[in-house]
Design a protein around this motif. Structure first.
Motif, PDB file in Angstrom:
ATOM      1  N   GLU A 116       0.826  -1.208   0.000  1.00 21.06           N
ATOM      2  CA  GLU A 116       0.000   0.000   0.000  1.00 21.06           C
ATOM      3  C   GLU A 116       0.863   1.262   0.000  1.00 21.06           C
ATOM      4  O   GLU A 116       1.993   1.251   0.508  1.00 21.06           O
ATOM      5  CB  GLU A 116      -0.904   0.005   1.231  1.00 21.06           C
ATOM      6  CG  GLU A 116      -1.907  -1.138   1.273  1.00 21.06           C
ATOM      7  CD  GLU A 116      -2.872  -1.086   0.106  1.00 21.06           C
ATOM      8  OE1 GLU A 116      -3.357   0.018  -0.210  1.00 21.06           O
ATOM      9  OE2 GLU A 116      -3.126  -2.145  -0.504  1.00 21.06           O
ATOM     10  N   ASP A 124       0.361  -6.928  -7.182  1.00 18.68           N
ATOM     11  CA  ASP A 124       0.229  -8.385  -7.039  1.00 18.68           C
ATOM     12  C   ASP A 124      -1.216  -8.862  -6.913  1.00 18.68           C
ATOM     13  O   ASP A 124      -1.600  -9.866  -7.519  1.00 18.68           O
ATOM     14  CB  ASP A 124       1.035  -8.863  -5.834  1.00 18.68           C
ATOM     15  CG  ASP A 124       2.539  -8.733  -6.068  1.00 18.68           C
ATOM     16  OD1 ASP A 124       2.967  -8.910  -7.229  1.00 18.68           O
ATOM     17  OD2 ASP A 124       3.273  -8.459  -5.114  1.00 18.68           O
ATOM     18  N   GLU A 125      -2.013  -8.163  -6.110  1.00 18.90           N
ATOM     19  CA  GLU A 125      -3.403  -8.607  -5.916  1.00 18.90           C
ATOM     20  C   GLU A 125      -4.182  -8.541  -7.223  1.00 18.90           C
ATOM     21  O   GLU A 125      -4.960  -9.451  -7.543  1.00 18.90           O
ATOM     22  CB  GLU A 125      -4.077  -7.742  -4.842  1.00 18.90           C
ATOM     23  CG  GLU A 125      -3.546  -7.986  -3.442  1.00 18.90           C
ATOM     24  CD  GLU A 125      -4.344  -7.243  -2.395  1.00 18.90           C
ATOM     25  OE1 GLU A 125      -5.429  -6.713  -2.731  1.00 18.90           O
ATOM     26  OE2 GLU A 125      -3.888  -7.179  -1.237  1.00 18.90           O
ATOM     27  N   TYR A 126      -3.954  -7.495  -7.983  1.00 22.25           N
ATOM     28  CA  TYR A 126      -4.661  -7.358  -9.253  1.00 22.25           C
ATOM     29  C   TYR A 126      -4.228  -8.427 -10.250  1.00 22.25           C
ATOM     30  O   TYR A 126      -5.049  -8.977 -10.994  1.00 22.25           O
ATOM     31  CB  TYR A 126      -4.425  -5.956  -9.815  1.00 22.25           C
ATOM     32  CG  TYR A 126      -4.949  -5.768 -11.226  1.00 22.25           C
ATOM     33  CD1 TYR A 126      -6.301  -5.943 -11.515  1.00 22.25           C
ATOM     34  CD2 TYR A 126      -4.091  -5.425 -12.276  1.00 22.25           C
ATOM     35  CE1 TYR A 126      -6.791  -5.787 -12.813  1.00 22.25           C
ATOM     36  CE2 TYR A 126      -4.557  -5.265 -13.561  1.00 22.25           C
ATOM     37  CZ  TYR A 126      -5.907  -5.454 -13.831  1.00 22.25           C
ATOM     38  OH  TYR A 126      -6.379  -5.303 -15.110  1.00 22.25           O
ATOM     39  N   LYS A 127      -2.932  -8.752 -10.270  1.00 24.81           N
ATOM     40  CA  LYS A 127      -2.443  -9.789 -11.191  1.00 24.81           C
ATOM     41  C   LYS A 127      -3.114 -11.132 -10.928  1.00 24.81           C
ATOM     42  O   LYS A 127      -3.419 -11.881 -11.849  1.00 24.81           O
ATOM     43  CB  LYS A 127      -0.926  -9.960 -11.046  1.00 24.81           C
ATOM     44  CG  LYS A 127      -0.103  -8.810 -11.583  1.00 24.81           C
ATOM     45  CD  LYS A 127       1.374  -9.081 -11.320  1.00 24.81           C
ATOM     46  CE  LYS A 127       2.238  -7.890 -11.661  1.00 24.81           C
ATOM     47  NZ  LYS A 127       3.653  -8.124 -11.310  1.00 24.81           N
ATOM     48  N   ASN A 128      -3.343 -11.429  -9.659  1.00 27.58           N
ATOM     49  CA  ASN A 128      -3.928 -12.718  -9.297  1.00 27.58           C
ATOM     50  C   ASN A 128      -5.447 -12.715  -9.338  1.00 27.58           C
ATOM     51  O   ASN A 128      -6.074 -13.770  -9.412  1.00 27.58           O
ATOM     52  CB  ASN A 128      -3.454 -13.123  -7.895  1.00 27.58           C
ATOM     53  CG  ASN A 128      -1.996 -13.513  -7.871  1.00 27.58           C
ATOM     54  OD1 ASN A 128      -1.580 -14.439  -8.559  1.00 27.58           O
ATOM     55  ND2 ASN A 128      -1.191 -12.806  -7.093  1.00 27.58           N
ATOM     56  N   ASP A 129      -6.040 -11.524  -9.299  1.00 28.64           N
ATOM     57  CA  ASP A 129      -7.498 -11.427  -9.315  1.00 28.64           C
ATOM     58  C   ASP A 129      -7.901 -10.107  -9.978  1.00 28.64           C
ATOM     59  O   ASP A 129      -8.107  -9.098  -9.309  1.00 28.64           O
ATOM     60  CB  ASP A 129      -8.045 -11.482  -7.885  1.00 28.64           C
ATOM     61  CG  ASP A 129      -9.558 -11.313  -7.842  1.00 28.64           C
ATOM     62  OD1 ASP A 129     -10.212 -11.477  -8.895  1.00 28.64           O
ATOM     63  OD2 ASP A 129     -10.084 -10.995  -6.747  1.00 28.64           O
ATOM     64  N   ASN A 146     -10.168  -4.828  -7.526  1.00 26.01           N
ATOM     65  CA  ASN A 146      -8.715  -4.724  -7.619  1.00 26.01           C
ATOM     66  C   ASN A 146      -8.277  -3.785  -8.740  1.00 26.01           C
ATOM     67  O   ASN A 146      -7.206  -3.180  -8.667  1.00 26.01           O
ATOM     68  CB  ASN A 146      -8.097  -6.110  -7.800  1.00 26.01           C
ATOM     69  CG  ASN A 146      -8.085  -6.910  -6.512  1.00 26.01           C
ATOM     70  OD1 ASN A 146      -8.086  -6.346  -5.423  1.00 26.01           O
ATOM     71  ND2 ASN A 146      -8.103  -8.223  -6.631  1.00 26.01           N
ATOM     72  N   GLU A 185      -8.263  -0.578  -7.079  1.00 23.96           N
ATOM     73  CA  GLU A 185      -7.129  -0.454  -6.157  1.00 23.96           C
ATOM     74  C   GLU A 185      -5.868   0.016  -6.874  1.00 23.96           C
ATOM     75  O   GLU A 185      -5.090   0.809  -6.346  1.00 23.96           O
ATOM     76  CB  GLU A 185      -6.868  -1.798  -5.454  1.00 23.96           C
ATOM     77  CG  GLU A 185      -7.839  -2.131  -4.347  1.00 23.96           C
ATOM     78  CD  GLU A 185      -7.847  -1.084  -3.252  1.00 23.96           C
ATOM     79  OE1 GLU A 185      -6.755  -0.722  -2.758  1.00 23.96           O
ATOM     80  OE2 GLU A 185      -8.945  -0.600  -2.899  1.00 23.96           O
ATOM     81  N   GLU A 220       0.196 -13.785 -14.658  1.00 19.57           N
ATOM     82  CA  GLU A 220      -0.816 -14.544 -13.926  1.00 19.57           C
ATOM     83  C   GLU A 220      -2.137 -14.515 -14.709  1.00 19.57           C
ATOM     84  O   GLU A 220      -2.172 -14.764 -15.897  1.00 19.57           O
ATOM     85  CB  GLU A 220      -0.994 -13.996 -12.501  1.00 19.57           C
ATOM     86  CG  GLU A 220       0.305 -13.695 -11.764  1.00 19.57           C
ATOM     87  CD  GLU A 220       1.292 -14.849 -11.730  1.00 19.57           C
ATOM     88  OE1 GLU A 220       0.887 -16.016 -11.855  1.00 19.57           O
ATOM     89  OE2 GLU A 220       2.489 -14.559 -11.596  1.00 19.57           O
TER      90      GLU A 220
END
Length: 353
Positions: free
Chosen positions: A73, A103-108, A113, A116, A145
């Motif tokens: 963040e 990272d969170e956006y890449k995975n979901d 996201n 975000e 991803e």
């Protein structure tokens, strides 16, 4: 002593140029030259070991930009640390580019996201709104991803984030990368705002971890004609995209492979020289992956055994018309494990780890 002075003068002239008239992406790309990916804001060790004098060492080595990878963040502490890095770069004449891992956006790649990512960059854009125009923003360091199957989501994030950043800081240089781990072949899938050639550049990867084995074969062994042609084809894909769109591009990371535990092999040295020469011939700036490979943050010094390899990547001896075959090759490691810098530089010998 001349190389650091020249680099500082070039940076100073760029700042003056930008103050007199808006800095354009095509000129910005020319200023980037050869740089390096750094973990100064990504890992606990990188954050702990960072010293502004490291930037001085990078600049003295001939590196003209750094790609500052960052995760997490945009907290006050993280932004303050990023400010410290950017100020050190400005002080020593190295162009800083902040690269977000997302990272969170890449995975979901969900709508939440996506938002975000936009919010992360809004916070960073506000914080650095008054910074030098040479500071660049790399929106997502390596789309991979689940993003490999979500081109529409990726384009949506880029469009909204570009608009948000430029509403805050209209002339900020912004990089966007295609899917498939930023493969040059995927550049055509990017949707770019009309008339964005002045402030939006593409970021792509080629061999970010070196020529790794795939389907039982290595893409580089001894540098055969077929191996060289395959690499040139990938670079040409980026060149053709640039010509078609009018946008400049930058290689956000490439590597000759794992080197910390082993002395560079003749194959690695040849690969490094070929890659660097081809990118320079194409006038495409690039960042080397990564700082921990070549620089010992704890000791505050370059790893001596790898200096010939680093030299081949930053300022290679490239073939010129009429040259004799092999004149440009860097001397490979000696049988006793020692290494020497290329002819014309001071000789440095060290024992391979």
């Amino acid at each position: 002593m001349l190389k650091p002075l020249i680099s500082l003068l070039l940076l100073a002239s760029a700042v003056v140029y930008a103050a007199e008239r808006p800095l354009m992406a095509s000129h910005y790309a020319q200023l980037l030259g050869a740089g390096m990916d750094v973990d100064w804001a990504r890992t606990e060790r990188g954050i702990r070991e960072f010293d502004p004098l490291v930037v001085r060492d990078f600049q003295a080595k001939g590196l003209t930009h750094v790609r500052i990878r960052v995760a997490g963040e945009p907290t006050e502490a993280r932004l303050i640390h990023l400010r410290k890095l950017v100020e050190a770069c400005n002080q020593y004449g190295v162009i800083p580019i902040i690269a977000y891992q997302a990272d969170e956006y890449k995975n979901d790649p969900s709508p939440g996201n996506e938002k975000e990512v936009e919010n992360w960059w809004i916070a960073v854009a506000h914080y650095f709104a008054q910074s030098s125009p040479l500071l660049g923003f790399d929106l997502i360091d390596e789309p991979a991803e689940k993003l490999n199957r979500s081109q529409a989501s990726l384009n949506r994030v880029y469009d909204k984030t570009l608009r948000a950043i430029h509403a805050i800081d209209p002339q900020r240089m912004i990089f966007i990368a295609p899917r498939m781990r930023a493969a040059p072949e995927a550049l055509s899938g990017l949707k770019l705002p009309p008339g964005s050639q002045n402030y939006v550049l593409a970021q792509w990867h080629i061999f970010p971890w070196g020529p790794l084995k795939s389907n039982g074969k290595y893409p580089w062994t001894s540098g055969t004609s077929a191996e060289k042609a395959a690499i040139r084809a990938r670079i040409n894909a980026a060149i053709h995209w640039q010509q078609k769109t009018g946008h400049a591009s930058w290689v956000g990371g490439w590597s000759p492979g794992e080197t910390i535990k082993n002395a560079p092999s003749p194959s690695q040295l040849a690969f490094a020289r070929f890659m660097a020469c081809e990118l320079k011939k194409a006038k495409i700036p690039y960042a080397i992956n990564a700082d921990t490979q070549f620089y010992d943050g704890e000791e505050g010094a370059w790893r001596p055994a790898l200096e010939p390899l680093l030299t081949a990547m930053i300022s290679p001896k490239c073939e010129q018309p009429g040259d004799k075959p092999g004149h440009h090759l860097i001397k490979p490691p000696a049988p006793d494990g020692t290494h020497e810098t290329p002819v014309g530089a001071s000789t440095v010998k060290s024992t391979a780890p």
